[in-house]
Design a protein around this motif. Structure first.
Motif, PDB file in Angstrom:
ATOM      1  N   SER A  86       0.827  -1.214   0.000  1.00  0.00           N
ATOM      2  CA  SER A  86       0.000   0.000   0.000  1.00  0.00           C
ATOM      3  C   SER A  86       0.860   1.262   0.000  1.00  0.00           C
ATOM      4  O   SER A  86       0.514   2.251  -0.654  1.00  0.00           O
ATOM      5  N   THR A  87       1.974   1.225   0.719  1.00  0.00           N
ATOM      6  CA  THR A  87       2.878   2.377   0.742  1.00  0.00           C
ATOM      7  C   THR A  87       3.453   2.647  -0.641  1.00  0.00           C
ATOM      8  O   THR A  87       3.535   3.804  -1.078  1.00  0.00           O
ATOM      9  N   VAL A 142      -7.226   0.023  -2.345  1.00  0.00           N
ATOM     10  CA  VAL A 142      -6.257  -0.965  -2.815  1.00  0.00           C
ATOM     11  C   VAL A 142      -6.927  -2.309  -3.072  1.00  0.00           C
ATOM     12  O   VAL A 142      -7.753  -2.758  -2.278  1.00  0.00           O
ATOM     13  N   LYS A 143      -6.533  -2.926  -4.160  1.00  0.00           N
ATOM     14  CA  LYS A 143      -6.923  -4.304  -4.480  1.00  0.00           C
ATOM     15  C   LYS A 143      -5.656  -5.140  -4.580  1.00  0.00           C
ATOM     16  O   LYS A 143      -4.800  -4.884  -5.430  1.00  0.00           O
ATOM     17  N   ALA A 190      -2.500   3.618  -9.391  1.00  0.00           N
ATOM     18  CA  ALA A 190      -1.171   3.017  -9.355  1.00  0.00           C
ATOM     19  C   ALA A 190      -1.313   1.527  -9.608  1.00  0.00           C
ATOM     20  O   ALA A 190      -2.263   0.895  -9.137  1.00  0.00           O
ATOM     21  N   ARG A 191      -0.365   1.003 -10.372  1.00  0.00           N
ATOM     22  CA  ARG A 191      -0.348  -0.426 -10.713  1.00  0.00           C
ATOM     23  C   ARG A 191       0.999  -0.991 -10.285  1.00  0.00           C
ATOM     24  O   ARG A 191       2.043  -0.459 -10.665  1.00  0.00           O
ATOM     25  N   ARG A 232       3.524  -9.368 -14.083  1.00  0.00           N
ATOM     26  CA  ARG A 232       2.178  -9.747 -13.630  1.00  0.00           C
ATOM     27  C   ARG A 232       1.658  -8.666 -12.678  1.00  0.00           C
ATOM     28  O   ARG A 232       2.406  -8.177 -11.824  1.00  0.00           O
ATOM     29  N   LEU A 233       0.389  -8.325 -12.812  1.00  0.00           N
ATOM     30  CA  LEU A 233      -0.227  -7.340 -11.934  1.00  0.00           C
ATOM     31  C   LEU A 233      -0.366  -7.928 -10.535  1.00  0.00           C
ATOM     32  O   LEU A 233      -0.995  -8.966 -10.351  1.00  0.00           O
ATOM     33  N   ILE A 234       0.223  -7.265  -9.559  1.00  0.00           N
ATOM     34  CA  ILE A 234       0.227  -7.707  -8.161  1.00  0.00           C
ATOM     35  C   ILE A 234      -0.868  -7.003  -7.371  1.00  0.00           C
ATOM     36  O   ILE A 234      -1.558  -7.606  -6.555  1.00  0.00           O
ATOM     37  N   ALA A 235      -1.000  -5.696  -7.589  1.00  0.00           N
ATOM     38  CA  ALA A 235      -1.985  -4.894  -6.859  1.00  0.00           C
ATOM     39  C   ALA A 235      -2.306  -3.652  -7.676  1.00  0.00           C
ATOM     40  O   ALA A 235      -1.519  -3.224  -8.527  1.00  0.00           O
TER      41      ALA A 235
END
Length: 173
Positions: free
Chosen positions: A86-87, A114-115, A145-146, A153-156
């Motif tokens: 998240s930071t 956040v996801k 933000a990605r 690979r998309l993490i969050a």
């Protein structure tokens, strides 16, 4: 708490007085301020040393931050703590907004949604977090933000709303 892992691991870090950079907010535009930090003309903020953010790039409306996952980022489950993730997301989104601000204008995060999509470990490789401004008005801005791993690979993913406000030039540091 009892230490059960031998040898014990430790980590130390240093940082510079954050008031020096804070005093520049009203005097320099956001992109100029971030680029001065990247170039080493101004010290990086303490949080960058705390979680060991590696590299940053800044352009108008877009910021990229890298981080190499380490054991000291781990939660009790053996993965990188969601607060660290998240930071990174908050930093990239907020700094992207900052790049669009002229001297005399500051910002603060209003929210961060956040996801989390995948777990992160040291095996994930270098994490890259890219923040982009989606819309900026006079009083608020919206950014996303990605966070991706070394395999792209998309993490969050996160969205952030920021409040924009005037910073008086004579504001105390």
């Amino acid at each position: 708490m009892t230490q059960t892992q031998e040898p014990a691991r430790s980590r130390t870090f240093t940082w510079s007085d954050p008031a020096v950079n804070a005093a520049q907010v009203g005097r320099r535009g956001g992109l100029d301020l971030l680029r001065a930090m990247i170039a080493g003309e101004l010290a990086a903020p303490p949080v960058m040393h705390l979680i060991d953010m590696a590299r940053m790039e800044a352009n108008e409306g877009r910021v990229t931050v890298d981080l190499v996952p380490q054991e000291f980022h781990y939660n009790p489950l053996g993965t990188v703590h969601g607060g660290v993730i998240s930071t990174l997301l908050d930093t990239a989104a907020g700094c992207a907004v900052h790049t669009t601000l002229p001297a005399g204008v500051g910002y603060t995060s209003l929210d961060l949604n956040v996801k989390f999509l995948r777990p992160v470990t040291v095996a994930s490789g270098v994490l890259r977090c890219e923040g982009t401004v989606l819309q900026r008005g006079r009083r608020t801005a919206l950014a996303e933000a990605r966070l991706t791993d070394a395999s792209s690979r998309l993490i969050a993913h996160a969205t952030s709303s920021c409040l924009l406000f005037p910073v008086p030039l004579d504001a105390p540091a």
